[in-house]
Design a protein around this motif. Structure first.
Motif, mmCIF file in Angstrom:
data_model
loop_
_atom_site.group_PDB
_atom_site.id
_atom_site.type_symbol
_atom_site.label_atom_id
_atom_site.label_comp_id
_atom_site.label_asym_id
_atom_site.label_seq_id
_atom_site.Cartn_x
_atom_site.Cartn_y
_atom_site.Cartn_z
ATOM 1 N N ALA A 194 0.745 -1.386 -0.199
ATOM 2 C CA ALA A 194 -0.582 -0.303 -0.197
ATOM 3 C C ALA A 194 1.243 1.156 -0.127
ATOM 4 O O ALA A 194 0.466 2.340 -0.718
ATOM 5 C CB ALA A 194 -0.496 -0.382 0.927
ATOM 6 N N TRP B 60 0.663 2.924 -2.993
ATOM 7 C CA TRP B 60 -0.470 3.363 -3.823
ATOM 8 C C TRP B 60 -0.511 5.131 -3.441
ATOM 9 O O TRP B 60 0.085 6.086 -2.857
ATOM 10 C CB TRP B 60 -1.780 3.251 -2.874
ATOM 11 N N ASP B 61 -1.738 5.651 -4.115
ATOM 12 C CA ASP B 61 -1.858 6.594 -4.753
ATOM 13 C C ASP B 61 -2.914 7.000 -2.936
ATOM 14 O O ASP B 61 -3.521 6.312 -2.596
ATOM 15 C CB ASP B 61 -2.420 7.024 -5.481
ATOM 16 N N ASP C 45 -5.888 8.097 -2.987
ATOM 17 C CA ASP C 45 -7.271 7.708 -3.070
ATOM 18 C C ASP C 45 -7.359 6.636 -2.795
ATOM 19 O O ASP C 45 -8.114 5.814 -2.340
ATOM 20 C CB ASP C 45 -8.306 8.031 -4.815
ATOM 21 N N ARG C 46 -6.619 5.576 -3.191
ATOM 22 C CA ARG C 46 -6.682 3.833 -2.953
ATOM 23 C C ARG C 46 -6.689 3.410 -1.283
ATOM 24 O O ARG C 46 -6.759 3.230 -1.475
ATOM 25 C CB ARG C 46 -5.744 3.671 -3.672
ATOM 26 N N ARG C 47 -5.748 4.801 -1.284
ATOM 27 C CA ARG C 47 -4.966 4.508 0.391
ATOM 28 C C ARG C 47 -7.206 4.754 0.988
ATOM 29 O O ARG C 47 -6.805 3.504 2.184
ATOM 30 C CB ARG C 47 -4.449 4.895 0.867
ATOM 31 N N GLN D 271 -9.536 4.512 -0.459
ATOM 32 C CA GLN D 271 -10.404 3.491 -0.449
ATOM 33 C C GLN D 271 -10.679 1.834 0.585
ATOM 34 O O GLN D 271 -10.981 1.406 0.998
ATOM 35 C CB GLN D 271 -10.383 2.844 -2.083
ATOM 36 N N TYR D 272 -9.319 1.739 0.863
ATOM 37 C CA TYR D 272 -9.072 1.285 1.680
ATOM 38 C C TYR D 272 -9.309 1.194 3.305
ATOM 39 O O TYR D 272 -9.795 0.412 3.898
ATOM 40 C CB TYR D 272 -7.364 0.241 1.160
ATOM 41 N N ASP E 33 -13.221 0.489 3.253
ATOM 42 C CA ASP E 33 -13.396 -0.351 2.561
ATOM 43 C C ASP E 33 -14.777 -0.937 2.785
ATOM 44 O O ASP E 33 -14.827 -1.262 3.685
ATOM 45 C CB ASP E 33 -12.584 -1.467 2.008
ATOM 46 N N TRP F 196 -7.134 -7.052 -2.560
ATOM 47 C CA TRP F 196 -5.556 -5.075 -2.546
ATOM 48 C C TRP F 196 -4.965 -5.668 -3.324
ATOM 49 O O TRP F 196 -3.617 -4.655 -3.436
ATOM 50 C CB TRP F 196 -5.895 -4.954 -1.541
#
Length: 152
Positions: free
Chosen positions: A61, A64-65, A67-69, A71-72, A75, A123
């Motif tokens: 992670a 990740w950018d 936004d992805r972090r 989302q995680y 979640d 993920w």
């Protein structure tokens, strides 16, 4: 995260909660599956990432950018990404992976292993050698357990 916390509490309640003024939650009952403890007060529960943020960070992670972090972190699309556990069990786990910690309730260990693997697959997170060995050892006793995950 406060909204996410409430949504997880509502989703995992085994006895329905009531939502009052200012969205305050009252009533309810939860089963902390990892230690088989029934809890009737949300203040005795923690909402945690099955694969903790620090573990996710160390497992990929970190690349990740933002936004992805996020989302995680929030979640709610996978049933077991965020779970309710007793505060005591949460403290005993900390940021440890299955090589270092398993749920105290033997009945929860196969579910935990499957959920751990599902989260890592969903993920696209890595698992180190000790973690993989611990999961393989655990899986030998979990013949009827199926790993299910949604592609993220």
């Amino acid at each position: 995260m406060q909204t996410t916390w409430k949504e997880v509490l509502i989703a995992e309640a085994v006895k329905v909660l009531e939502q009052g003024a200012r969205c305050a939650l009252t009533g309810g009952e939860w089963l902390s599956y990892s230690d088989e403890v029934t809890v009737t007060s949300a203040t005795k529960l923690d909402i945690v990432h099955l694969v903790r943020l620090a573990e996710a960070w160390d497992s990929g992670a970190s690349k990740w950018d933002a936004d992805r972090r996020e989302q995680y972190a929030d979640d709610l699309t996978a049933e077991r990404s965020l779970v309710t556990v007793t505060a005591r069990t949460n403290r005993s786990k900390a940021d440890r992976d299955p090589a270092q910690w398993l749920p105290p309730a033997a009945s929860a260990q196969c579910t935990y292993g499957a959920d751990w693997i599902a989260t890592k697959l969903r993920w696209k997170l890595t698992a180190d050698t000790k973690e993989r060995a611990a999961l393989a050892k655990l899986a030998k006793g979990c013949a009827n357990t199926v790993v299910k995950y949604k592609v993220g």
